[in-house]
Scaffold this motif. Structure first.
Motif, mmCIF file in Angstrom:
data_model
loop_
_atom_site.group_PDB
_atom_site.id
_atom_site.type_symbol
_atom_site.label_atom_id
_atom_site.label_comp_id
_atom_site.label_asym_id
_atom_site.label_seq_id
_atom_site.Cartn_x
_atom_site.Cartn_y
_atom_site.Cartn_z
ATOM 1 N N ALA A 221 0.829 -1.206 0.000
ATOM 2 C CA ALA A 221 0.000 0.000 0.000
ATOM 3 C C ALA A 221 0.863 1.256 0.000
ATOM 4 O O ALA A 221 0.514 2.267 -0.626
ATOM 5 C CB ALA A 221 -0.922 -0.014 1.220
ATOM 6 N N GLY A 222 2.011 1.200 0.677
ATOM 7 C CA GLY A 222 2.902 2.358 0.692
ATOM 8 C C GLY A 222 3.420 2.707 -0.689
ATOM 9 O O GLY A 222 3.602 3.892 -1.021
ATOM 10 N N ASP A 223 3.664 1.678 -1.516
ATOM 11 C CA ASP A 223 4.093 1.932 -2.898
ATOM 12 C C ASP A 223 2.987 2.628 -3.679
ATOM 13 O O ASP A 223 3.248 3.540 -4.476
ATOM 14 C CB ASP A 223 4.451 0.609 -3.582
ATOM 15 N N ALA A 224 1.739 2.195 -3.442
ATOM 16 C CA ALA A 224 0.605 2.763 -4.174
ATOM 17 C C ALA A 224 0.384 4.231 -3.813
ATOM 18 O O ALA A 224 0.123 5.066 -4.689
ATOM 19 C CB ALA A 224 -0.660 1.951 -3.887
ATOM 20 N N VAL A 225 0.479 4.566 -2.516
ATOM 21 C CA VAL A 225 0.236 5.968 -2.140
ATOM 22 C C VAL A 225 1.391 6.856 -2.597
ATOM 23 O O VAL A 225 1.175 8.022 -2.975
ATOM 24 C CB VAL A 225 -0.014 6.107 -0.621
ATOM 25 N N ASN A 226 2.609 6.349 -2.568
ATOM 26 C CA ASN A 226 3.742 7.124 -3.093
ATOM 27 C C ASN A 226 3.578 7.391 -4.587
ATOM 28 O O ASN A 226 3.872 8.488 -5.074
ATOM 29 C CB ASN A 226 5.055 6.386 -2.845
ATOM 30 N N PHE A 227 3.126 6.368 -5.322
ATOM 31 C CA PHE A 227 2.941 6.522 -6.764
ATOM 32 C C PHE A 227 1.931 7.631 -7.058
ATOM 33 O O PHE A 227 2.090 8.388 -8.031
ATOM 34 C CB PHE A 227 2.465 5.201 -7.373
ATOM 35 N N SER A 228 0.912 7.759 -6.236
ATOM 36 C CA SER A 228 -0.167 8.711 -6.516
ATOM 37 C C SER A 228 0.288 10.163 -6.462
ATOM 38 O O SER A 228 -0.386 11.040 -7.019
ATOM 39 C CB SER A 228 -1.315 8.505 -5.514
#
Length: 732
Positions: free
Chosen positions: A515-522
């Motif tokens: 999930a941390g990768d997903a929020v950083n990507f956003s």
């Protein structure tokens, strides 16, 4: 009956006379054959030995800007060459003295002159220095020789046997308005042995052993057009190889002119402002780290929004293109590749890859609006967003309550976009082992061209990186053995605590897209990277209604006589799927960024009612480094992007310079627009070409471009038509 002594003597004389007569008859017969029977053939061979072919290098084509201002031209240079056939006829001691005498005259070491005289492929030959040309041609050992030196050598031929001094054309850089433009123009260097062999096999007569070829920038991309066709001069020589006179000559054909979309006046402003902003930031203390900003590199680019043509492009650090003209030294070359010097040879616009920070958010907005969210969506903009046991903070922990997309873009709210990225991860990709799980934000980024080359007509472009699940798994597979090797051993003094901890975590689950990768990507953080040019292409599509253009520097190919032989037209790379209403919504939100949002403090008093700028600022955080600052902005006409690595916040580091570029483009003075002050006459870039007069002068555009597909005769027209179109990236 016994033979007396007198008779034996007479017999010997007879035999001797017979032998002598036979020898004379044989010699006479041989002479008769040589002079009468085979005379014509031997006379032809003798004449051929006294005549030599010398390659006459063509004048390389010009590179001009959209107004016809020369960006790359040619100038005459005194060149000193040595005829090796004369050297071979000298005694070793005399030969060494001659080489030393020449070396002293041209201010070189004798060893360097000797290296230039070696044939490529021979023992001790050094690529780029050795001679690849005809063995019968004098070898250049020094260019740009002072005229006084050249005349002294010419006036003392008895001291310099076999030394040829003449004027030749070499590259020059007129630098209108003081422009540098090194990364766009590129440079030349001598043809390599492999290139010469390939050209010989392909029967490419435009190249020869003494040619120079483009190595970077437009010099490389349009090399086939610029290089011209060499000529040949036959000269008579004496027994010592000294030229007696011309026998015949086939004139060389000058190269074609490349008209670019670069505008030198705008380019000068962009270069000046980028350098000024970097210098300012280096003198400014970073409140986060307590030390001055490193501001180690930067980039700026101006595109035509409706066509993708490049109006200006600057990169820092840069270099002087003149360093290549007289053969670059090892020390100079080492500096261009040196990380300590900032790798000046690297174009940050097309080859630099950086985290985009909040300039990424408009594209995430477009993806979200196409996948379940709407313009009416409201989400919290709190100080932080919790993912598991980790809080992901808003920039400077700002809070704005419950807001929509427009406000989120205006104030650059991270937590708003964290929620979107996390929601998609929970809906589609919570299984970290599923490499193929759907991610609407990743799909959206790819749709806007990120993660792929833009297709610009410059060599060596980087593709950027979308750090999705597939990338993370591939990266894990490639680095697993290294980090697991660290993790399986006890921590040592040579291994920092951070590295040891990271290695242990990476070894166990470095493949997992969490999930941390997903929020950083956003929000454009993490391992995702873009080039400034990719970002400019994306913002151009926001401006023009969704069309992605392949950026173009080249505009047309023109013969030395002024005939247009190829127009390099803009080429569409794709069309985004966002609706007009969605794009209009984003456009209006970015208008608010300039008027009341994060860029407004840099645009106070700017006539936004007359020049309605849309903008987005960004500050990308990189572990162990200071923030990278971005400003991405556009109007209906142009896109202006500027970034500084380790330069601080986007508007804080580049805002003033971005404003100055807009003032230059539109002729803004204070709070009003003065069209006659615009850098480009008429404000927008001309669609016409410069006028090439019969006297060789080049005048600004005055009429429409005419489509003339006619190819120049005598320059492999058929081959060049195919190769040139490919080189120009689909030029028509």
């Amino acid at each position: 009956m016994a033979v007396t002594g007198a008779e034996r003597s007479r017999l010997r004389l007879l035999v001797l006379r017979a032998l002598v007569l036979t020898l004379f008859l044989t010699l006479f017969a041989r002479l008769y054959y040589l002079q009468v029977v085979g005379g014509d053939d031997y006379r032809a061979k003798a004449a051929d030995q006294s005549v030599r072919d010398i390659v006459v290098q063509p004048q390389r084509g010009l590179v001009v800007d959209d107004m016809g201002r020369p960006l790359v031209a040619n100038r005459l240079s005194w060149v000193v060459s040595i005829d090796r056939s004369v050297l071979r006829k000298l005694e070793e001691d005399e030969r060494d003295k001659l080489v030393a005498r020449v070396a002293t005259a041209v201010d070189q070491r004798p060893a360097k002159v000797e290296r230039r005289l070696l044939d490529c492929g021979s023992s001790g030959a050094e690529s780029g220095v050795c001679w690849n040309g005809s063995p019968f041609q004098a070898v250049p050992v020094a260019t740009d020789v002072d005229q006084a030196v050249a005349l002294r050598i010419l006036e003392q031929p008895e001291d310099y046997p076999g030394v040829v001094v003449e004027q030749q054309n070499v590259r020059s850089y007129p630098s209108p308005f003081g422009v540098n433009l090194a990364h766009v123009l590129g440079y030349l260097s001598p043809i390599t042995e492999e290139e010469f062999d390939s050209a010989s096999e392909a029967d490419d007569r435009s190249l020869n052993g003494a040619s120079v070829v483009g190595r970077a920038g437009v010099e490389r991309q349009y090399d086939e057009w610029l290089r011209g066709m060499p000529g040949y001069r036959r000269v008579s020589v004496d027994s010592m190889g000294r030229v007696l006179g011309d026998d015949s000559e086939i004139a060389s054909t000058p190269g074609d002119t490349l008209v670019t979309s670069i505008d030198a006046k705008v380019q000068a402003t962009v270069e000046k402002e980028l350098a000024r902003s970097i210098a300012t930031q280096r003198a400014t203390v970073d409140k986060v780290t307590g030390r001055k900003f490193a501001a180690d590199s930067g980039a700026a680019v101006v595109l035509e929004a409706k066509t993708g043509r490049v109006v200006a492009m600057a990169s820092q650090p840069t270099y002087d293109p003149e360093v290549w003209v007289d053969g670059i030294t090892d020390k100079e070359l080492a500096r261009l590749y040196s990380e300590k010097a900032g790798t000046p040879l690297l174009s940050r616009v097309t080859q630099g890859q950086f985290a985009p920070g909040s300039t990424w958010k408009p594209f995430m907005t477009a993806a979200a609006l196409r996948n379940g969210y709407s313009a009416d969506t409201r989400l919290p903009c709190g100080a932080s967003y919790q993912v598991g046991n980790r809080p992901f903070k808003n920039f400077e922990s700002g809070t704005y309550g419950t807001i929509g997309f427009a406000k989120a873009l205006e104030v650059s709210c991270n937590t708003f976009f964290y929620a979107i990225g996390h929601n998609y991860w929970k809906k589609f990709g919570s299984d970290v082992d599923d490499v193929d799980a759907r991610d609407p934000l990743v799909e959206g980024a790819q749709e806007w061209g990120f993660g792929s080359e833009t297709g610009i007509d410059l060599p060596g472009e980087a593709s950027g990186r979308i750090a999705d699940r597939a990338w993370k798994r591939a990266y894990y597979d490639s680095q697993k053995s290294y980090y697991c090797g660290i993790a399986k051993k006890p921590q040592t003094a040579d291994t920092s605590a951070f590295l040891y901890k990271f290695a242990r975590e990476f070894c166990v689950e470095g493949y997992a897209y969490r999930a941390g990768d997903a929020v950083n990507f956003s929000i454009g953080q993490g391992d995702t990277m873009v080039t400034p040019l990719q970002l400019a292409v994306g913002y151009a599509a926001l401006s023009n209604g969704g069309t992605l253009w392949q950026p173009r520097v080249g505009k047309a190919i023109v013969t030395p006589e002024g005939e247009v032989i190829q127009q390099i037209k803009p080429k569409k790379a794709g069309k985004v799927k966002s609706t007009k209403a969605q794009l209009a919504f984003i456009d209006d939100a970015l208008k608010g960024v300039a008027s009341v949002g994060t860029m407004s403090w840099k645009l106070g008093g700017f006539p936004l009612d007359q020049v309605p700028i849309r903008a987005k600022t960004g500050s990308a955080e990189v572990y162990g480094k200071q923030s990278t600052g971005w400003v991405a902005s556009y109007t209906k006409d142009y896109v202006v992007i500027m970034m500084i690595s380790q330069g601080g916040t986007g508007s804080g580091s580049t805002g003033d310079s971005v404003r100055k570029i807009w003032e230059t483009l539109y002729g803004v003075e204070g709070d009003r627009v003065v069209p006659r002050r615009a850098a480009i006459p008429g404000t927008t870039a001309p669609t016409e070409l410069p006028t090439f007069a019969e006297d060789g002068s080049i005048l600004p555009p005055v009429g429409p471009m005419t489509d003339n597909p006619k190819k120049k005769a005598g320059k492999k027209a058929g081959a060049k038509a195919g190769q040139g179109a490919g080189t120009a990236g689909g030029a028509q």
